[in-house]
Design a protein around this motif. Structure first.
Motif, PDB file in Angstrom:
ATOM      1  N   LEU A 109      12.357   2.767  32.821  1.00  0.00           N
ATOM      2  CA  LEU A 109      10.996   2.227  32.878  1.00  0.00           C
ATOM      3  C   LEU A 109      10.467   2.258  34.319  1.00  0.00           C
ATOM      4  CD1 LEU A 109      11.421  -0.881  30.520  1.00  0.00           C
ATOM      5  CD2 LEU A 109      10.316   1.297  29.953  1.00  0.00           C
ATOM      6  N   ARG A 141      10.583  -5.529  29.075  1.00  0.00           N
ATOM      7  CA  ARG A 141       9.207  -5.291  28.621  1.00  0.00           C
ATOM      8  C   ARG A 141       8.463  -6.611  28.465  1.00  0.00           C
ATOM      9  NH1 ARG A 141       8.315  -0.695  24.111  1.00  0.00           N
ATOM     10  NH2 ARG A 141      10.070   0.710  24.473  1.00  0.00           N
ATOM     11  N   ASP A 164       5.196  -7.777  30.705  1.00  0.00           N
ATOM     12  CA  ASP A 164       4.027  -7.696  29.831  1.00  0.00           C
ATOM     13  C   ASP A 164       3.697  -6.277  29.371  1.00  0.00           C
ATOM     14  OD1 ASP A 164       2.079  -8.769  28.273  1.00  0.00           O
ATOM     15  OD2 ASP A 164       0.576  -8.893  29.860  1.00  0.00           O
ATOM     16  N   LEU A 165       4.717  -5.613  28.859  1.00  0.00           N
ATOM     17  CA  LEU A 165       4.507  -4.335  28.166  1.00  0.00           C
ATOM     18  C   LEU A 165       4.653  -4.598  26.666  1.00  0.00           C
ATOM     19  CD1 LEU A 165       6.601  -1.848  30.359  1.00  0.00           C
ATOM     20  CD2 LEU A 165       4.104  -2.044  30.232  1.00  0.00           C
ATOM     21  N   PRO A 166       4.114  -3.694  25.828  1.00  0.00           N
ATOM     22  CA  PRO A 166       4.361  -3.842  24.393  1.00  0.00           C
ATOM     23  C   PRO A 166       5.875  -3.818  24.128  1.00  0.00           C
ATOM     24  CG  PRO A 166       2.706  -2.134  24.814  1.00  0.00           C
ATOM     25  CD  PRO A 166       3.272  -2.526  26.144  1.00  0.00           C
TER      26      PRO A 166
END
Lengths: 364, 364
Positions: B22, B282, B286-288
């Motif tokens: 990521l 994630r 604050d990622l999906p």
């Protein structure tokens, strides 16, 4: 155990990520001061021909490998006097010259496009009636991702093409009217164990791989396995090897091989029981190889030059993102995403969203 | 983006391995000079209460998280003044005291074993007629992997048990006559998105988890999801949370929760579409969140104290090895292996080989 890697780009990075759970440490040698694998081990910054650095690397590593096929052969031979280097020098030597490579393949009864060595414009002009149009002029050495390649459509193209390759020794190849481009990847261990991955179907644009899709149970799988098997044996190969193939009807015609982990095998990270990266490492340190079974419907999309919005990408629930920590730059591979689903319908939907996103951010 | 982690053990290590694709960088704070996550980022060596180090960490990180639940609360509050820390302090505060934790669970209508706070031998003696035998005496704070726990079978055990816990404030719990021990893991993002993993069935020995098996589609899945859902909401939780449960008939009785990635979720690395580690990251940035679907039959075996022969382990073709790069030591978790197969028969065969291998090298 310490693994040395020549090169510290994304292939070295993914090798290191696969190797950490096996308890491996990594030392990278790469002249680029900012290299994306460096954060996963120690980075020796210096020229590949720096004997002192090479000696240091060889002394501190148990096994050495490389992430690119243009490593000068004498370096491998120098390192190999102190520390085993895999894949073997022979694979590099043959693969580094397109004429030697194609001749070697033909000698193994692996068909290639018709080709001829040309080292002057006159030789090129003389070759064309035999090769026919369209054709591709490629430098014999140091080409990758479509670099050093020119398409020839008629006699009118020859002079400018010869200027474009800057008088370098070349091969001119007849164009193969293929229906599909595929690749097969296999790993062979020090102990001689061999595993094969399912074929990957590959879509290129401007000479760069864009989309690679796993095609397990393809009718040509066993034919492809036979081809790469004879190559593995003839090269006394150790590590992961990729063979790029054109599909013409029910025939496979070899394009080239790469003595390393390969971009068309990136989907094996999530899509295979064991990835091409882990099996490369297991192969060179002589561990049993892992299962290569495919898990569902699987594909990989490269991101060239730029990356789409990450939240949008990750809102595809079965998407796996691989950022290489490389700065955006025109034409540069800086990331990929894999998809793995258990439904063909979801897969097709997700692929079409993903390829659209990739196209929208593309800078190639 | 830079993630700070308090602790640089195997959980931090697996978080970092999940975070590299990521594009995340990691800084670990851990007093142990040789810590197994350190090779995946920068390691600040020093005490968790060292304000200068904490300030340095907070300044250089975008988000901070932790791998163990005994982080002193004032540290989290100190860091949080400069940089967001997830999971929130409230989860730590409640989880660090067994009485507060059980009371909090009961207030959410999550059943626990009967319990009573005891802070002297006299109070313990007074509590026993209500709690009944067998029972377990546990220190209120700082317990993990069965440490700080004594089983009570009769009045005769009370004096020695009280000596064993060294006069620390304790909770005495009634024994739950469970049929199975399970856990549920869920992740909740900054944006409030929640995903649940399938239940894990867990086998402990000497208080240490040995084998964890994914049990998708268990009849108790939705009941477990409801319990952890109310916990996530009540704690305003962000990150991955684990809730350990006893199964008694068709009822789930909470044992304890852990505000972090959890050993019973290690099989999610290969066994889930997205691992608990990736979803923790994630969630906090604050990622999906990723899909949590299970891929086939999946389990994880811990290796305690020592590791079986690696070639023998890897000759199980669908086994995935995770060495933590920790020195062997009696009772220490130093590695685990996961299995993922698409056939229950192969799974059962492989599990029995794996558990035998683990038992043969066990040093706990």
């Amino acid at each position: 155990m310490v693994i040395g890697i020549l090169g510290a780009g994304q292939l070295a990075r993914m090798l290191a990520l696969a190797g950490k759970p096996l308890g491996l440490q990594f030392i990278f040698l790469d002249p680029t001061p900012i290299a994306c694998a460096a954060e996963l081990g120690e980075h020796l910054i210096g020229d590949y021909t720096d004997k002192a650095l090479l000696t240091d690397l060889a002394k501190r590593c148990d096994i050495i490998t490389y992430e690119f096929e243009n490593v000068p052969l004498e370096i491998i031979e120098f390192l190999n006097q102190q520390t085993p280097v895999y894949p073997p020098a022979k694979a590099l030597e043959i693969g580094q010259d397109r004429i030697t490579e194609k001749t070697f393949l033909n000698d193994l009864a692996i068909e290639t496009a018709p080709f001829q060595a040309v080292s002057s414009l006159t030789e090129l002009e003389t070759a064309m009636p035999t090769i026919g149009y369209p054709a591709i002029l490629k430098t014999r050495r140091l080409g990758y991702d479509g670099k050093g390649q020119v398409v020839l459509n008629s006699n009118d193209d020859l002079t400018s093409a010869w200027q474009a390759v800057k008088n370098a020794p070349c091969v001119v190849e007849g164009f193969v009217a293929f229906q599909r481009e595929v690749s097969i990847i296999a790993s062979r261990s020090v102990a001689g164990e061999i595993v094969y991955y399912p074929l990957s179907e590959n879509q290129h644009e401007k000479g760069i791989l864009r989309l690679a899709t796993a095609i397990p149970n393809d009718a040509l799988q066993s034919q492809a396995e036979q081809l790469i098997h004879s190559l593995l044996i003839a090269l006394d190969y150790v590590g992961t090897l990729a063979l790029e193939l054109f599909v013409v009807g029910d025939k496979l015609i070899a394009n080239e091989f790469a003595p390393r982990v390969h971009n068309s095998g990136h989907w094996t990270i999530e899509g295979s029981e064991t990835s091409q990266f882990e099996n490369h490492l297991r192969a060179i340190i002589d561990l049993p190889l892992g299962d290569t079974k495919t898990l569902g419907y699987v594909a990989m999309q490269n991101f060239i030059g730029n990356i789409p919005d990450i939240k949008t990408l990750l809102s595809i629930p079965q998407l796996h993102l691989h950022l290489y920590n490389k700065a955006p730059r025109k034409g540069r591979k800086i990331a990929h995403a894999s998809l793995r689903t258990d439904s063909l319908m979801h897969f097709n939907d997700a692929i079409s969203t993903l390829t659209e996103l990739a196209a929208s951010s593309d800078d190639s």
